[in-house]
Design a protein around this motif. Structure first.
Motif, PDB file in Angstrom:
ATOM      1  N   SER A 240       0.832  -1.204   0.000  1.00  0.00           N
ATOM      2  CA  SER A 240       0.000   0.000   0.000  1.00  0.00           C
ATOM      3  C   SER A 240       0.866   1.254   0.000  1.00  0.00           C
ATOM      4  O   SER A 240       0.580   2.229  -0.695  1.00  0.00           O
ATOM      5  CB  SER A 240      -0.916   0.012   1.235  1.00  0.00           C
TER       6      SER A 240
ATOM      7  N   LYS B 174       2.236   2.015  -3.434  1.00  0.00           N
ATOM      8  CA  LYS B 174       1.205   2.586  -4.314  1.00  0.00           C
ATOM      9  C   LYS B 174       0.968   4.058  -3.985  1.00  0.00           C
ATOM     10  O   LYS B 174       0.807   4.892  -4.878  1.00  0.00           O
ATOM     11  CB  LYS B 174      -0.093   1.787  -4.177  1.00  0.00           C
TER      12      LYS B 174
ATOM     13  N   SER C 296       1.616   7.172  -6.506  1.00  0.00           N
ATOM     14  CA  SER C 296       0.529   8.114  -6.756  1.00  0.00           C
ATOM     15  C   SER C 296       0.937   9.530  -6.382  1.00  0.00           C
ATOM     16  O   SER C 296       0.636  10.491  -7.096  1.00  0.00           O
ATOM     17  CB  SER C 296      -0.712   7.682  -5.969  1.00  0.00           C
TER      18      SER C 296
END
Length: 428
Positions: free
Chosen positions: A128, A131, A135
């Motif tokens: 997570s 990511k 992003s």
């Protein structure tokens, strides 16, 4: 609400419910001219850029602080009469209504709180975190390119990103903090802003700031270097030493960033303040305004520490990075005068004396890289051991929790000395 006490360095927080129970009888709004020594300042409301205090509540026992309050324009000043003096009885009738905005505060307290995520292991959170990091890079790159092209940008994406960062750090702070050094020289400006955002959120949580302050700290970190988009690329990315004129151009980026953000009505005073003042120093030797002491706000002090740590621990086009632990050591030597002591100590508690990514030599002669901080002590991190200095050879990889081991840290090592590629042994 928080209270930072400089002398002891302790940080206190008050529960909202307790605050509400005590509020009606003891918290009072007064006019600036009614302020006097001996009062306990509970809250000052006004523009952060005009705010001369970095503390949000304090005992008013210094003549200089009294002069600052009397000479600044504030929307509201609230005192706590249970902790300090009240206004004289003969002034009570002329004072503003003593009923504080209980409805506003109760409404905020009654708002459904976002459920805190349950803690997870580093391995569980790492995917997570990666990511979020990817992003974040895209969002910052888009925002900064919009600025460079002279286009307006929306702040909603930044706010949503900061919330993701906050949630990840709540689940396991080691995951995102392991990724802050993931950057190359070509993308430094973008990923530096991402890293400072993550460090600001983690530091704000360490300081027990409330959820809105944590969010604002993260957004401020994300936007603090937006002024570099106004710096010519040949100066910003110069490999060699800057000339005096070029360095003066670089030093304009806080002011240019403030001007850019000022034109965006969605940006808070906190983000503006951090953008303008993250290169200021406590001793007044920073830039652009050379302010010092209490004139440097809490969030600007936080921004200064986070900005410097990420800058010196990252590879730049003109300089190789110092290791994480060496960076902390260097900053500790600069701390008197450069950084606020309380904030710097809180920052060390946030990332550790031996931050993730540090290469350590143990008493046993083994080398290991820090992958996680121990909850028990700052000097007993969790490390991945993989090399023997005595045999000058790789050994089977082993995870060692130094809080449970008889082995101890001997010193910090430079990976180049042993010709090691640490990326093979880190979870990044």
């Amino acid at each position: 609400m928080i209270e930072l006490i400089c002398g002891s360095g302790h940080i206190k927080s008050q529960e909202t419910q307790f605050f509400l129970l005590r509020l009606p009888a003891m918290i009072k709004k007064i006019q600036a001219e009614q302020v006097r020594l001996g009062m306990y300042i509970h809250e000052i409301r006004g523009n952060w850029l005009e705010h001369p205090f970095w503390r949000t509540s304090f005992m008013l026992d210094d003549e200089k602080d009294l002069d600052k309050l009397l000479n600044c324009r504030f929307d509201e000043i609230w005192i706590d009469t249970s902790k300090g003096l009240d206004i004289p009885e003969d002034e009570q009738t002329s004072a503003p209504p003593a009923n504080p905005p209980v409805k506003r505060i109760v409404k905020e307290a009654a708002r459904p709180l976002k459920k805190k995520p349950a803690p997870v292991s580093l391995a569980e959170e790492l995917d997570s975190a990666k990511k979020i990091h990817t992003s974040a890079k895209k969002i910052v790159k888009t925002m900064f390119n919009d600025v460079r092209m002279g286009n307006a940008f929306e702040i909603e994406d930044a706010a949503a990103l900061v919330e993701e960062v906050n949630q990840s750090i709540e689940r396991n702070p080691n995951a995102l903090l392991s990724l802050v050094r993931l950057k190359n020289a070509d993308e430094y400006t973008y990923l530096h802003s991402v890293a400072v955002c993550m460090l600001m959120v983690a530091l704000a949580k360490q300081l027990s700031l409330n959820e809105e302050q944590i969010r604002q700290a993260g957004i401020a970190g994300l936007l603090h270097d937006v002024g570099k988009m106004a710096v010519p690329n040949d100066v910003l990315n110069k490999v060699g030493k800057l000339t005096d004129d070029e360095f003066n151009v670089i030093k304009q980026h806080p002011q240019r960033g403030w001007e850019i953000l000022k034109s965006c009505y969605q940006v808070s005073d906190i983000a503006l303040d951090v953008c303008l003042h993250h290169h200021e120093r406590i001793d007044g030797r920073g830039y652009p305004e050379k302010i010092s002491g209490d004139a440097v706000t809490l969030f600007a002090r936080m921004g200064a520490v986070c900005d410097v740590y990420d800058a010196i621990s990252s590879d730049r086009c003109y300089k190789k990075a110092w290791g994480p632990a060496e960076s902390i050591h260097k900053m500790a030597s600069w701390q008197p005068g450069h950084f606020d002591e309380t904030i710097f100590h809180a920052f060390v508690k946030t990332i550790g004396i031996y931050p993730n990514g540090s290469l350590l030599k143990l008493k046993s002669g083994r080398l290991g890289v820090v992958i996680e901080q121990s909850r028990k002590s700052l000097i007993t991190p969790i490390i991945r051991v993989f090399f023997s200095t005595r045999a000058n050879a790789y050994i089977p990889v082993e995870i060692v929790d130094l809080s449970k081991s008889t082995d101890r840290i001997e010193n910090i090592e430079d990976p180049l000395k042993w010709q090691l590629d640490l990326s093979k042994f880190q979870d990044i």
